[in-house]
Design an enzyme around this catalytic site. Structure first.
Site, PDB file in Angstrom:
ATOM      1  N   LYS A 109      -7.521   7.681 -19.535  1.00  0.00           N
ATOM      2  CA  LYS A 109      -7.709   8.222 -20.872  1.00  0.00           C
ATOM      3  C   LYS A 109      -6.506   7.895 -21.773  1.00  0.00           C
ATOM      4  CE  LYS A 109     -11.495   9.992 -19.147  1.00  0.00           C
ATOM      5  NZ  LYS A 109     -11.372   9.813 -17.690  1.00  0.00           N
TER       6      LYS A 109
ATOM      7  N   TYR B 124     -14.439  19.469 -15.762  1.00  0.00           N
ATOM      8  CA  TYR B 124     -14.873  18.079 -15.751  1.00  0.00           C
ATOM      9  C   TYR B 124     -15.817  17.863 -14.573  1.00  0.00           C
ATOM     10  CZ  TYR B 124     -14.275  13.139 -14.393  1.00  0.00           C
ATOM     11  OH  TYR B 124     -14.480  11.854 -13.989  1.00  0.00           O
TER      12      TYR B 124
ATOM     13  N   ARG C 246       0.836  -1.204   0.000  1.00  0.00           N
ATOM     14  CA  ARG C 246       0.000   0.000   0.000  1.00  0.00           C
ATOM     15  C   ARG C 246       0.866   1.248   0.000  1.00  0.00           C
ATOM     16  NH1 ARG C 246      -1.961   2.861   4.396  1.00  0.00           N
ATOM     17  NH2 ARG C 246      -1.590   1.115   5.804  1.00  0.00           N
TER      18      ARG C 246
ATOM     19  N   ASP D  76      -5.100  20.203 -14.663  1.00  0.00           N
ATOM     20  CA  ASP D  76      -5.538  18.912 -15.194  1.00  0.00           C
ATOM     21  C   ASP D  76      -5.148  18.884 -16.674  1.00  0.00           C
ATOM     22  OD1 ASP D  76      -6.934  16.721 -16.270  1.00  0.00           O
ATOM     23  OD2 ASP D  76      -8.532  16.892 -14.788  1.00  0.00           O
TER      24      ASP D  76
END
Length: 422
Positions: free
Chosen positions: A219, A122, A70, A194
């Site tokens: 993406k 977004y 983790r 972004d």
């Protein structure tokens, strides 16, 4: 990885239409950065997948580089080193989704801190900002196209400026350098950009003055519509420690197998982005000429308001842009979608396949018409993600659908029901 000086001097497609010259070496870095065979005993050319949750310690608390997956994993480290190299950044941190990257960055703040953002973002970012407001952050929404708005909005408690290279879905182009210069002159706020739509292949926000570049790996980095992931890159040691701590504390890291898949996909990023860019420009030029289309929002078109900024800051554009159908009619939009033969309608973007989205009903249904229209999200707005198919096939499918808008007798009830289920 040391950058290699190439000898291929042919003018690229993007340079031929006015974008700034593409820097050499990115395609090579995407294949080799962080991937030295001597890093693993077997000297494999392709980095292995390390699935172990824990790692042996020679004595208690004598931590090696990895001790619990983790908090650190060799496969994840390979991907993060590669992503940092592509952005010319000191650090990269990966997450289980783009939204988890967004929320982790937001939580680097403390209660009462201020965030400046835009309503034209977004929708997943807007959801995160709405949560931030609910738990005590001071969020202001402005129009970034006028820097006076940003200057007026800065306050002593402003700690985060959030923007996008190209607004989703209206495709307004932001002047990242001007925004970063203003913020860093007037405050100590962190500028987050972004850059999902462009990737480091076409724009590197950190070089333009931003503090954090954020990506949905789902993406273009993935490129095949089969991986969910997110990442941030940065140069600040302090920011890195805070973001890395948040990644481990929230448990929002990317799994070893997904890291392997993204790492594999990044190797073809340069090839895919070049094809996306060329196809999308040709499709945009076609749409601009069709009588059923009111406006096309593609930065490479001279008709785009942000064209000059794009030519200065970008070395190309991806496959995603948007356009307005004439009439601002829901019925005409549905007829258009119904007339498509092979292009699917879906919510994501950046895959090798061409896709279409209808923002008013798919990403923005929770907003009122008044709010949506103020954002530019009308009933005539369509977002397209142009893939790497034969460009003529894409154009022909769009042409048939657009030509059929005015034809009567189309049964649209089925697709309307489909939208209502989303």
């Amino acid at each position: 990885m040391e950058q290699l000086n190439g000898t291929c001097e042919d003018l690229t497609f993007n340079e031929s239409i006015g974008y700034k010259k593409q820097e050499k070496g990115l395609a090579t870095q995407s294949i080799h950065a962080g991937q030295k065979p001597e890093n693993w005993m077997c000297r494999a050319i392709i980095p292995p997948i390390f699935t172990s949750v824990c790692y042996e310690q020679t004595i208690p608390r004598n931590m090696n580089d990895f001790f619990y997956t983790r908090l650190g994993n060799p496969t994840r480290s390979v991907l993060e080193e590669c992503l940092a190299a592509l952005d010319k950044a000191k650090y990269a941190v990966t997450f289980s989704s783009g939204v988890s990257a967004i929320m982790t960055v937001i939580t680097t703040l403390k209660n009462g801190d201020g965030i400046i953002a835009s309503k034209q973002f977004y929708s997943g970012t807007l959801d995160g900002l709405a949560i931030a407001e609910r738990i005590g952050f001071d969020v202001q929404y402005i129009d970034f196209t006028d820097l006076k708005n940003l200057e007026d909005a800065l306050k002593p408690n402003t700690k985060l400026i959030w923007t996008e290279t190209c607004m989703n879905p209206t495709m307004q182009v932001m002047d990242i350098k001007a925004i970063s210069d203003l913020v860093h002159t007037k405050s100590d706020a962190v500028v987050v950009v972004d850059n999902t739509f462009l990737t480091p292949y076409y724009c590197r926000p950190l070089e333009l003055g931003a503090d954090i570049a954020l990506y949905s790996l789902t993406k273009y980095f993935s490129g095949h519509s089969d991986i969910l992931g997110g990442s941030v890159t940065m140069n600040s040691d302090e920011l890195y420690k805070t973001v890395r701590y948040g990644q481990g504390a929230f448990g929002t890291m990317l799994s070893p197998f997904d890291c392997y898949l993204v790492n594999r996909s990044v190797k073809t990023l340069a090839l895919r982005m070049e094809k996306h860019s060329e196809n999308s420009f040709k499709v945009a030029k076609f749409l601009e000429s069709h009588p059923a289309v009111e406006q096309v929002n593609h930065p490479a078109l001279k008709s785009h308001k942000g064209h000059e900024i794009a030519m200065k800051q970008f070395s190309g554009h991806s496959g995603v842009f948007s356009f307005y159908l004439k009439g601002n009619s829901h019925e005409k939009a549905i007829k258009f979608f119904k007339g498509l033969r092979f292009i699917p309608i879906c919510t994501s973007l950046g895959g090798i396949e061409t896709t279409l989205a209808y923002p008013r009903e798919m990403s923005h249904p929770k907003f009122s018409d008044e709010d949506c229209f103020a954002m530019g999200v009308t009933y005539g707005l369509v977002r397209i993600s142009v893939g790497i198919e034969e460009c003529d096939d894409i154009i022909n499918d769009l042409r048939d659908a657009l030509d059929g808008i005015e034809k009567s007798g189309k049964n649209v009830e089925k697709i309307i029901t489909k939208f209502e289920r989303l």
